[in-house]
Design an enzyme around this catalytic site. Structure first.
Site, PDB file in Angstrom:
ATOM      1  N   HIS A 102       0.919  -1.122   0.146  1.00  0.00           N
ATOM      2  CA  HIS A 102      -0.126  -0.047  -0.040  1.00  0.00           C
ATOM      3  C   HIS A 102       0.967   1.213   0.072  1.00  0.00           C
ATOM      4  O   HIS A 102       1.864   1.252   0.498  1.00  0.00           O
ATOM      5  CB  HIS A 102      -0.848  -0.126   1.393  1.00  0.00           C
ATOM      6  N   ASP A 128       2.850  -4.095   8.153  1.00  0.00           N
ATOM      7  CA  ASP A 128       1.848  -3.126   7.956  1.00  0.00           C
ATOM      8  C   ASP A 128       0.580  -4.342   8.194  1.00  0.00           C
ATOM      9  O   ASP A 128       0.409  -4.989   7.270  1.00  0.00           O
ATOM     10  CB  ASP A 128       1.721  -2.534   6.546  1.00  0.00           C
ATOM     11  N   GLN A 188      -4.648  -4.718   6.700  1.00  0.00           N
ATOM     12  CA  GLN A 188      -5.514  -5.708   6.217  1.00  0.00           C
ATOM     13  C   GLN A 188      -5.716  -7.080   7.009  1.00  0.00           C
ATOM     14  O   GLN A 188      -6.717  -7.521   6.804  1.00  0.00           O
ATOM     15  CB  GLN A 188      -5.167  -6.014   4.671  1.00  0.00           C
ATOM     16  N   LYS A 208     -10.398  -0.394  10.225  1.00  0.00           N
ATOM     17  CA  LYS A 208     -10.449  -1.738   9.399  1.00  0.00           C
ATOM     18  C   LYS A 208     -10.773  -2.828  10.373  1.00  0.00           C
ATOM     19  O   LYS A 208     -10.710  -4.073   9.637  1.00  0.00           O
ATOM     20  CB  LYS A 208      -9.172  -1.829   8.576  1.00  0.00           C
ATOM     21  N   CYS A 254      -4.819   1.953  -4.541  1.00  0.00           N
ATOM     22  CA  CYS A 254      -3.656   2.734  -4.023  1.00  0.00           C
ATOM     23  C   CYS A 254      -2.264   1.902  -4.202  1.00  0.00           C
ATOM     24  O   CYS A 254      -1.435   2.310  -3.413  1.00  0.00           O
ATOM     25  CB  CYS A 254      -3.931   3.324  -2.705  1.00  0.00           C
TER      26      CYS A 254
HETATM   27  C1  PLP Z   1      -2.527  -2.935   3.185  1.00  0.00           C
HETATM   28  C2  PLP Z   1      -2.672  -1.475   3.664  1.00  0.00           C
HETATM   29  N1  PLP Z   1      -1.915  -0.654   4.173  1.00  0.00           N
HETATM   30  C3  PLP Z   1      -2.236   0.606   4.776  1.00  0.00           C
HETATM   31  C4  PLP Z   1      -3.390   1.110   4.733  1.00  0.00           C
HETATM   32  C5  PLP Z   1      -3.595   2.686   5.031  1.00  0.00           C
HETATM   33  O1  PLP Z   1      -4.436   2.744   6.121  1.00  0.00           O
HETATM   34  P1  PLP Z   1      -4.863   3.982   6.841  1.00  0.00           P
HETATM   35  O2  PLP Z   1      -5.618   4.694   5.523  1.00  0.00           O
HETATM   36  O3  PLP Z   1      -6.106   3.667   7.595  1.00  0.00           O
HETATM   37  O4  PLP Z   1      -3.919   4.448   7.352  1.00  0.00           O
HETATM   38  C6  PLP Z   1      -4.378   0.564   3.957  1.00  0.00           C
HETATM   39  C7  PLP Z   1      -5.645   0.874   3.766  1.00  0.00           C
HETATM   40  O5  PLP Z   1      -6.538   0.972   2.581  1.00  0.00           O
HETATM   41  C8  PLP Z   1      -4.114  -0.983   3.420  1.00  0.00           C
HETATM   42  O6  PLP Z   1      -5.071  -1.689   3.035  1.00  0.00           O
END
Ligand code: PLP
Lengths: 398, 139
Positions: free
Chosen positions: A112, A189, A192, A215, A353
């Site tokens: 991401h 991270d 998910q 999430k 993204c």
């Molecule tokens: C794999 C992953 N990492 C990071 C994020 C970022 O999360 P946040 O927007 O809550 O900071 C997301 C959100 O879509 C994600 O899917």
């Protein structure tokens, strides 16, 4: 299962976008309402009853998080505004001071943006090198490819527990073992993964981990940074000010508090923390393993139904999580999403993204379904029916 | 215009977009209109000769509204002067934003006259128009 716990599910929507954010159960809403209606107060401040209640609930939530991911100590849990915030805190608050020019950071093409862009910026700022672990033909991370990517300059492996497009879950424990054998720090991270499978930071030997409340059935604007105590203790704060200082004098002497308080300067997102605490209790009441099992079964059902439709391409048949990426042949993902929305089926279209992944899979846009335990077979049957009628798509959306 | 006619014009410009190809010649300037919603991604190739738009083509992946509106707009702009082109674009944007506009100059673009009612489609319908507008204003 447990649909009755969600006020929003009384409406006729089919919510398949749980990877973007999950729905919030009534107990989470109630925990926030209670804070507003019964004991609004700042945390760590007042000497009156409601303030003490808030203080306790705030620290209880920290304990819940620590237990949920099996952190050794609750001081290893910092409340942040979300995964993005947590990632930036460590990349600029720890790695900026502890990496030097030429040091290598390993990520993958399916990360991401929040696990890519900050590293790119750090690359510009201090001359580290961002490198990629090759993905295999299923776009997944294999142990062999991790080993191949490591050089004597590698200092960090920073990858998602579960990716948000392909939906594959990485063998974090094995990767982290290889990392530590090579003096490499392991950053995860978990945005998910956190609400869908058990994460044990000690067992997986994770050094830093980031995730978001929203999430995992909690509120937006709240997240967590986990770090092993000795590492977290070296993170430079972003926010200097109230709450995080132990004392200061007029001639400029400043003494900071211990972690995690030192990293939570300013009045925190109290209702967010309380809501997150309620969300974790809620997940634990159902049981994360039960959730995991149910979601996997539901995904297998969805795949088996999609397989019967010859006009559908599924891109990640094999992965074993809650995420399915597909397209109607010849239809752009966004058009499919607009079509499904006519039937109140909420899906995400796009590259989610992960803008550099299209270098890898040659399909830059897909329709993504990300399931949760409150989804069910009836909803999938409805989706399949609507897809079956998609020869009318242009009539419906134009 | 009735729904069926509109739909068939939109679809025809999507499925048989006559200006959807890459133009490589030196006379072409390439502009990219990456949509902020991180989905549509079109490259537009413009050949300006003095003050006249000699040719435009485009390539990329995008939704039916993006592709179709791009193809229709491009066909309309070819051969126009910069000022005429900007006038068309401005009136098109007004139409999408549901303001008063000059119907006369929009021709087939009128098939999008109710697109403004679908907020999620506004960006798709204006992606190329905004990109070309910016290019023309800066040249
Ligand atoms: C794999 C992953 N990492 C990071 C994020 C970022 O999360 P946040 O927007 O809550 O900071 C997301 C959100 O879509 C994600 O899917």
């Amino acid at each position: 299962m447990n649909r009755e716990d969600f006020e929003i599910l009384r409406k006729t929507i089919v919510y398949f976008d749980n990877g973007a954010t999950t729905l919030k159960p009534n107990v989470v809403r109630d925990s926030i309402l209670k804070y507003y209606d019964e004991y609004t107060a700042n945390a760590h401040r007042g000497d009156y009853k409601t303030s003490a209640i808030v203080d306790n609930l705030y620290e209880e939530a920290r304990e819940k998080v620590a237990k949920f991911i099996n952190a050794k100590e609750k001081s290893e849990i910092v409340f942040t505004s979300g995964t993005t915030n947590s990632m930036n805190m460590i990349i600029f608050g720890y790695f900026k001071d502890n990496l030097k020019e030429g040091d290598e950071v390993l990520i993958t093409l399916s990360e991401h943006a929040s696990n890519i862009v900050p590293w790119f910026i750090l690359e510009k700022e201090i001359g580290i090198k961002v490198k990629y672990i090759d993905l295999d033909n299923k776009h997944e991370v294999s142990i062999d490819n991790v080993k191949k990517a490591i050089t004597d300059k590698t200092k960090v492996i920073s990858i998602a527990m579960t990716t948000n497009v392909v939906g594959d879950t990485r063998p974090i424990k094995e990767i982290s073992k290889i990392a530590h054998d090579n003096n490499i720090l392991m950053v995860v991270d978990a945005a998910q993964g956190i609400a869908h499978s058990k994460i044990d930071v000690q067992n997986m030997d994770i050094d830093f981990m980031a995730f978001s409340g929203h999430k995992m059935y909690g509120p937006t604007g709240i997240g967590v940074l986990y770090g092993k105590f000795d590492l977290l203790d070296k993170v430079t704060p972003f926010n200097y000010g109230g709450g995080m200082n132990a004392m200061f004098t007029k001639d400029g002497y400043v003494e900071l508090r211990e972690i995690p308080t030192r990293l939570e300067g300013g009045t925190p997102n109290i209702e967010g923390v309380l809501g997150l605490g309620a969300a974790i209790s809620y997940i634990e009441d159902i049981g994360i393993d039960k959730i995991n099992k149910y979601e996997k079964e539901l995904r297998r059902y969805l795949i088996s139904e999609l397989d019967k439709l010859d006009f559908i391409d599924v891109y990640n048949r094999e992965v074993d999580t809650n995420i399915v990426a597909f397209n109607i042949k010849g239809v752009f993902a966004q058009d499919t999403a607009v079509y499904l929305d006519k039937y109140n089926i909420c899906v995400r279209a796009g590259n989610h993204c992960a803008k550099i992944l299209d270098n890898e899979i040659n399909i830059s846009n897909t329709v993504r379904i990300s399931l949760s335990f409150y989804n069910n077979k009836e909803e999938i049957d409805l989706l399949i029916n609507v897809l079956k009628n998609s020869e009318n798509i242009w009539k419906e959306i134009l | 215009m009735d729904r069926d006619l509109k739909r068939s014009i939109i679809l025809d410009n999507y499925q048989n977009a006559n200006k959807k190809y890459i133009s490589n010649g030196d006379e072409f300037t390439k502009i990219n209109t990456r949509n902020v919603s991180c989905i549509d991604n079109l490259d537009i190739y413009i050949d300006m000769d003095n003050n006249i738009i000699k040719d435009i083509s485009f390539e990329g992946e995008a939704c039916v509204i993006s592709i179709s509106s791009t193809n229709i707009l491009i066909n309309l702009l070819i051969g126009k002067s910069k000022e005429e082109a900007l006038y068309i674009i401005d009136n098109y944007l007004k139409m999408i934003n549901e303001e008063e506009y000059d119907k006369e100059v929009l021709k087939e673009l009128l098939v999008f006259d109710d697109t403004g009612k679908q907020p999620s489609r506004i960006k798709c319908a204006t992606l190329t128009a905004n990109g070309i507008k910016k290019f023309l204003e800066n040249n």
